[in-house]
Motif scaffolding. Structure first.
Motif, short mmCIF file in Angstrom:
data_model
loop_
_atom_site.label_atom_id
_atom_site.label_comp_id
_atom_site.label_asym_id
_atom_site.label_seq_id
_atom_site.Cartn_x
_atom_site.Cartn_y
_atom_site.Cartn_z
N ARG A 23 33.13 8.96 -24.35
CA ARG A 23 31.75 9.29 -23.95
C ARG A 23 30.80 9.16 -25.13
O ARG A 23 29.70 8.64 -24.99
CB ARG A 23 31.72 10.71 -23.39
N GLU A 24 31.21 9.65 -26.31
CA GLU A 24 30.37 9.54 -27.50
C GLU A 24 30.18 8.07 -27.90
O GLU A 24 29.08 7.66 -28.26
CB GLU A 24 30.99 10.31 -28.66
N ARG A 25 31.25 7.30 -27.82
CA ARG A 25 31.16 5.88 -28.16
C ARG A 25 30.22 5.15 -27.19
O ARG A 25 29.44 4.30 -27.59
CB ARG A 25 32.54 5.25 -28.13
N ALA A 26 30.30 5.49 -25.90
CA ALA A 26 29.42 4.88 -24.91
C ALA A 26 27.96 5.25 -25.17
O ALA A 26 27.07 4.41 -25.05
CB ALA A 26 29.83 5.31 -23.51
N ALA A 27 27.72 6.49 -25.56
CA ALA A 27 26.35 6.92 -25.86
C ALA A 27 25.80 6.17 -27.07
O ALA A 27 24.63 5.75 -27.07
CB ALA A 27 26.32 8.43 -26.11
N GLN A 28 26.62 5.97 -28.09
CA GLN A 28 26.18 5.22 -29.26
C GLN A 28 25.87 3.77 -28.90
O GLN A 28 24.89 3.19 -29.38
CB GLN A 28 27.24 5.27 -30.36
#
Length: 49
Positions: A8-13
């Protein structure tokens, strides 16, 4: 690159990086595809008998 972040964090970045890029037209996207087709090598898999 930090490999210990969640999906999820990688997708947000990734979304944040994409939002900073200028938009392109369909014609520009087609030109990019043609350039990639012309300038990349294809890998051929060996066929199994």
């Amino acid at each position: 690159m930090n490999y210990k972040i969640s999906f999820r964090e990688r997708a947000a970045q990734a979304m944040m990086r994409l939002s900073k890029q200028p938009p392109i037209t369909l014609e520009q996207a087609r030109e990019q595809v043609q350039w990639l087709k012309k300038n990349t090598k294809t890998k051929h898999k060996k066929q199994r008998d």
